[in-house]
Every structure is written in structure tokens, then in C-alpha cells.
Design a protein around this motif. Structure first.
Motif, PDB file in Angstrom:
ATOM      1  N   ASN A  82      35.289  32.506  13.392  1.00 15.74           N
ATOM      2  CA  ASN A  82      34.107  32.429  14.251  1.00 15.74           C
ATOM      3  C   ASN A  82      33.890  33.717  15.049  1.00 15.74           C
ATOM      4  OD1 ASN A  82      32.943  29.932  13.603  1.00 15.74           O
ATOM      5  ND2 ASN A  82      34.420  28.835  14.874  1.00 15.74           N
ATOM      6  N   HIS A 127      34.541  36.578  13.711  1.00 14.64           N
ATOM      7  CA  HIS A 127      34.297  37.570  12.653  1.00 14.64           C
ATOM      8  C   HIS A 127      35.347  38.677  12.678  1.00 14.64           C
ATOM      9  CE1 HIS A 127      30.169  35.946  13.729  1.00 14.64           C
ATOM     10  NE2 HIS A 127      30.608  35.239  12.721  1.00 14.64           N
ATOM     11  N   LEU A 175      26.829  36.412   5.777  1.00 17.68           N
ATOM     12  CA  LEU A 175      26.516  35.593   6.962  1.00 17.68           C
ATOM     13  C   LEU A 175      27.147  36.235   8.199  1.00 17.68           C
ATOM     14  CD1 LEU A 175      27.286  32.030   5.505  1.00 17.68           C
ATOM     15  CD2 LEU A 175      25.054  33.142   5.684  1.00 17.68           C
ATOM     16  N   ASP A 224      26.465  36.086  11.176  1.00 15.46           N
ATOM     17  CA  ASP A 224      26.505  35.187  12.335  1.00 15.46           C
ATOM     18  C   ASP A 224      27.195  33.868  11.981  1.00 15.46           C
ATOM     19  OD1 ASP A 224      24.491  34.267  10.655  1.00 15.46           O
ATOM     20  OD2 ASP A 224      23.103  33.786  12.288  1.00 15.46           O
ATOM     21  N   LEU A 225      28.089  33.902  11.002  1.00 14.33           N
ATOM     22  CA  LEU A 225      28.819  32.719  10.547  1.00 14.33           C
ATOM     23  C   LEU A 225      29.379  31.919  11.718  1.00 14.33           C
ATOM     24  CD1 LEU A 225      30.303  31.081   8.263  1.00 14.33           C
ATOM     25  CD2 LEU A 225      32.199  32.694   8.592  1.00 14.33           C
ATOM     26  N   GLU A 226      29.150  30.617  11.657  1.00 16.16           N
ATOM     27  CA  GLU A 226      29.709  29.698  12.652  1.00 16.16           C
ATOM     28  C   GLU A 226      30.327  28.533  11.909  1.00 16.16           C
ATOM     29  OE1 GLU A 226      28.247  26.434  15.954  1.00 16.16           O
ATOM     30  OE2 GLU A 226      26.815  27.941  15.276  1.00 16.16           O
ATOM     31  N   ARG A 248      27.387  27.194   9.402  1.00 16.58           N
ATOM     32  CA  ARG A 248      26.034  27.633   9.767  1.00 16.58           C
ATOM     33  C   ARG A 248      25.994  29.161   9.736  1.00 16.58           C
ATOM     34  NH1 ARG A 248      27.358  23.741  13.550  1.00 16.58           N
ATOM     35  NH2 ARG A 248      26.179  21.814  13.337  1.00 16.58           N
ATOM     36  N   GLY A 249      24.829  29.685   9.395  1.00 13.98           N
ATOM     37  CA  GLY A 249      24.674  31.132   9.425  1.00 13.98           C
ATOM     38  C   GLY A 249      23.334  31.546   8.851  1.00 13.98           C
ATOM     39  N   THR A 250      23.036  32.838   8.987  1.00 12.42           N
ATOM     40  CA  THR A 250      21.798  33.410   8.473  1.00 12.42           C
ATOM     41  C   THR A 250      22.147  34.390   7.366  1.00 12.42           C
ATOM     42  OG1 THR A 250      20.923  33.269  10.720  1.00 12.42           O
ATOM     43  CG2 THR A 250      19.631  34.543   9.118  1.00 12.42           C
ATOM     44  N   HIS A 251      21.502  34.232   6.227  1.00 14.47           N
ATOM     45  CA  HIS A 251      21.782  35.068   5.054  1.00 14.47           C
ATOM     46  C   HIS A 251      21.138  36.441   5.243  1.00 14.47           C
ATOM     47  CE1 HIS A 251      21.062  35.940   0.566  1.00 14.47           C
ATOM     48  NE2 HIS A 251      22.299  36.269   0.874  1.00 14.47           N
ATOM     49  N   ARG A 265      18.309  30.517   7.080  1.00 12.00           N
ATOM     50  CA  ARG A 265      19.451  29.837   7.696  1.00 12.00           C
ATOM     51  C   ARG A 265      20.064  28.867   6.701  1.00 12.00           C
ATOM     52  NH1 ARG A 265      22.184  30.867  11.947  1.00 12.00           N
ATOM     53  NH2 ARG A 265      22.433  28.685  12.479  1.00 12.00           N
ATOM     54  N   GLU A 320      23.000  25.644   6.567  1.00 14.53           N
ATOM     55  CA  GLU A 320      23.814  24.692   7.319  1.00 14.53           C
ATOM     56  C   GLU A 320      24.254  23.629   6.327  1.00 14.53           C
ATOM     57  OE1 GLU A 320      23.516  21.521  11.014  1.00 14.53           O
ATOM     58  OE2 GLU A 320      22.130  23.222  10.954  1.00 14.53           O
TER      59      GLU A 320
END
Length: 185
Positions: free
Chosen positions: A26, A28, A69, A71-73, A93-96, A109, A111
């Protein structure tokens, strides 16, 4: 549930290393994540049948993931313990925002639920992590997969699989032309 013969301190050490591993993912922190693995590091991405062996292989997996990702969570939903492994059910969760598996960034996004199985070496470091998830869900969220029943799905199938569609249509026409087991010609 751990058996009475499994030492409580070893179980606690294993729980601690998995919690540290997730925390570092989380954050990174690639080097930190790699540090949670022992000498026999292995990462298995089962939906893609990809297996990364050794620290260098595990590094390749995480470099790709953290680039794709940034912003991987990882949100842990539940934990399950055995003498041999710890299993986590998580939400990813994250943004590609980086390339992934030949797909350029989509800025979409994702999820999705994921199940991870952690195994351990004799020193209670991670020996391996094996993950299971529905890759169709990920690809749909990235905009490259459409359900076959949807209009986009039908168009996609027709464009990418014309021979398959032609064979299916011939079978359908042949079946509908049958009357009482006889083919109408």
C-alpha cells in the motif's frame, strides 16, 4: 484454525510478516515488499498462469503492477489461518495509469476482489504468494472486455471471431430447418 501443536509465536511471526507485506504494498515500497520474501521467493498470478520465481522474478511482477496501478490500494476484508498458510480476501483498487499486459494506460479505475495465499519458508519469511481473481472483471473495467450478451459484446465477437459466428449461424439454421428429425432441403 491452527492446531495446538503449531507454536503460537511462529503463527504470530507469520501474521506479522503478511501484515507488513500488505502495508508495504500500500505504500508502494518495492524494496520493502521484496524484503518480506525469503530466499525461495515465488509469485503466482493464477488467472494468467504466470509464475515468477526468485527475487528477480518477483521484482518483475511488482514493477509491472506498481507501474500499471501507481495508486494501488489493497483493503483486507478477511483473514484465514492454517498451519501452512495464511489466506487473505482483499479488495484491490487503483487507476490504470501505466502499461499492463500490452494494454496502454486507460486512466480507468479498477476495483475487484482477490484471494491471496501466502506460504512460508523455515524462517517464517514469505516463500510465495499465489493470487486468484476474475480477470474478466478487470478487463471489463479497463474497457477491453464486454459481456457477450451486450451490444458491444456482440459486435466485438462478430469482428474478432467471424468464423466462429459463421459456424454458429450454420448450426442454428440447420437445426431450425429440421422438422421431425428430417432436414428440409
Amino acid at each position: 484454525m491452527a492446531s495446538a501443536s503449531f507454536p503460537k509465536d511462529r503463527r504470530s511471526a507469520r501474521i506479522a510478516i503478511v501484515e507488513q507485506h500488505i502495508r508495504l504494498e500500500n505504500q508502494h515500497d518495492l524494496e520493502g515488499v521484496l524484503g518480506t520474501f525469503g530466499e525461495t521467493a515465488r509469485y503466482d498470478d493464477e488467472p494468467w498462469a504466470e509464475h515468477y520465481k526468485g527475487r528477480s522474478g518477483v521484482r518483475v511482477f511488482y514493477e509491472q503492477l506498481m507501474k500499471a496501478l501507481p495508486d494501488l490500494e489493497i483493503d483486507v476484508q478477511s483473514r484465514h489461518f492454517t498451519d501452512d498458510a495464511i489466506l487473505l480476501e482483499v479488495m484491490i483498487r487503483g487507476t490504470h495509469l501505466g502499461g499492463w499486459r500490452g494494454l496502454p494506460p486507460t486512466a480507468r479505475r479498477v476495483e475487484f476482489p482477490l484471494c491471496a495465499v501466502y506460504t512460508f519458508d523455515p524462517n517464517d519469511r514469505l516463500a510465495g504468494e499465489k493470487i486468484y481473481y476474475d480477470r474478466g472483471t478487470v478487463l471489463r473495467q479497463l474497457g477491453v472486455f464486454h459481456e457477450p450478451q451486450s451490444m458491444l459484446g456482440r459486435i466485438s465477437i462478430f469482428v474478432t471471431h467471424p468464423l466462429t459466428i459463421a459456424r454458429a449461424l450454420v448450426r442454428q439454421v440447420t437445426r431450425s430447418s429440421s422438422v421431425s428429425g428430417k432436414v428440409v432441403r
